[in-house]
Design an enzyme around this catalytic site. Structure first.
Site, PDB file in Angstrom:
ATOM      1  N   HIS A  16       0.817  -1.215   0.000  1.00 41.67           N
ATOM      2  CA  HIS A  16       0.000   0.000   0.000  1.00 41.67           C
ATOM      3  C   HIS A  16       0.851   1.266   0.000  1.00 41.67           C
ATOM      4  CE1 HIS A  16      -3.970  -1.959   1.619  1.00 41.67           C
ATOM      5  NE2 HIS A  16      -3.639  -2.336   0.408  1.00 41.67           N
TER       6      HIS A  16
ATOM      7  N   LYS B 151      -7.940  -0.397   3.139  1.00 42.30           N
ATOM      8  CA  LYS B 151      -7.464  -0.549   4.510  1.00 42.30           C
ATOM      9  C   LYS B 151      -6.755  -1.905   4.648  1.00 42.30           C
ATOM     10  CE  LYS B 151     -10.290  -3.819   5.064  1.00 42.30           C
ATOM     11  NZ  LYS B 151      -9.718  -5.157   5.340  1.00 42.30           N
TER      12      LYS B 151
END
Length: 327
Positions: A81, A99
């Site tokens: 990420h 997330k």
């Protein structure tokens, strides 16, 4: 950039993207998924054909260089990420990042700093937070209806018996606390109205340093306590709940994560009990609305990088309290 539409590219042929982005974009006049990239171009082409995406790129770098893309959706494994959100910012793209935001708080702060300098929108995809149910929970607590907070808690437990899944891979940022736990913590922080200190944490391990379940106890600045439970494989087979206990009442919510499927909010006070139900519109649709609002009109988001840093800081501390190392 188009002044009335956000053109979005997807990094990776991810299983979550059709639900989290592609379907909501079909019903959003301000969003369009225009490209997808995968390490295997053939896989990307197959994915694009299945989901009606016009452009296929054979690498993430190629997608980021595409001038026809305004924003990037980053649903890559957790450990990737930070790297690809930073690369997207370098390429001048806004980012909707799945997330958990990064592998740890240090990475989260690095991304937050880069986002601040870029002036671009970076938003963590805690889609539940954009649904009216989450706003209603906060509203009830802030109204004083249940009085002074005493304890808040959240649980997200579901069975994931496929142990080859990347969510059990430490190198890719796996672990129950990273996956289910980031939701449970985020909701506990929402209900608690502040940043908690971790009192204790206990993990159940799938293998060394990879948690299949996690429990943690917290304390908030207002002296009220908190707790969370998260699991991918434990005796808590399925649990998606949250609650807040005050000195005048209590609220309980079932299925705060996917309220569009079904949810129930129960409020109990001295005057009685009531059940509330809110919109069945997908939380992902509300999330995409907010992302487009931020990109096109500069409106603030509910899950900015600064919030992500706070969430990841507590996740790291939970791992330490459980005797494990942050991802």
């Amino acid at each position: 950039m188009s002044t009335n539409k956000v053109r979005i590219g997807v990094l990776g042929a991810a299983r979550i993207a059709p639900t989290a982005l592609i379907a909501p974009a079909r019903d959003n006049a301000e969003a369009e998924v225009v490209a997808v990239a995968a390490r295997d171009r053939g896989r990307a082409a197959e994915y694009a054909a299945k989901h009606g995406i016009a452009t296929v790129h054979g690498s993430y770098e190629e997608l980021l260089a595409d001038p026809g893309i305004d924003a990037v959706y980053n649903p890559l494994p957790n450990a990737l990420h930070a790297q690809w959100t930073l690369a997207a910012l370098d390429a001048g793209k806004h980012v909707l990042c799945e997330k958990p935001f990064t592998s740890n708080a240090v990475e989260a702060q690095t991304v937050a700093d880069a986002a601040d300098k870029s002036g671009l929108v970076v938003m963590e995809a805690f889609h539940y937070r954009y649904h009216p149910l989450a706003a209603r929970l906060a509203e009830i607590i802030e109204s004083g209806e249940i009085g002074t907070l005493k304890h808040v808690q959240a649980a997200l437990c579901f069975p994931l018996p496929k142990f080859s899944d990347i969510r059990y891979n430490r190198e890719l940022g796996g672990g129950a606390m990273m996956d289910a736990g980031c939701y449970a913590l985020h909701m506990t922080r929402l209900l608690g109205g502040g940043e908690p200190t971790v009192v204790s944490a206990q993990a159940k391990l799938h293998k060394p340093d990879v948690d299949r379940a996690m429990k943690a106890t917290l304390v908030f600045p207002g002296a009220h306590t908190g707790s969370l439970v998260a699991s991918l494989w434990s005796s808590d087979i399925l649990k998606i709940t949250a609650s807040a206990q005050g000195d005048k009442g209590r609220i309980d919510v079932f299925n705060f994560v996917q309220p569009q499927a079904y949810h129930r909010l129960t409020v109990r006070t001295a005057t009685g009990k009531r059940v509330e139900r809110l919109s069945r519109r997908p939380s992902y649709s509300y999330q995409l609305d907010a992302f487009c609002d931020a990109v096109l009109r500069g409106r603030p988001v509910l899950t900015p990088p600064s919030d992500s840093v706070r969430n990841m800081t507590v996740i790291d501390e939970i791992y330490r309290k459980a005797g494990l190392s942050p991802r």
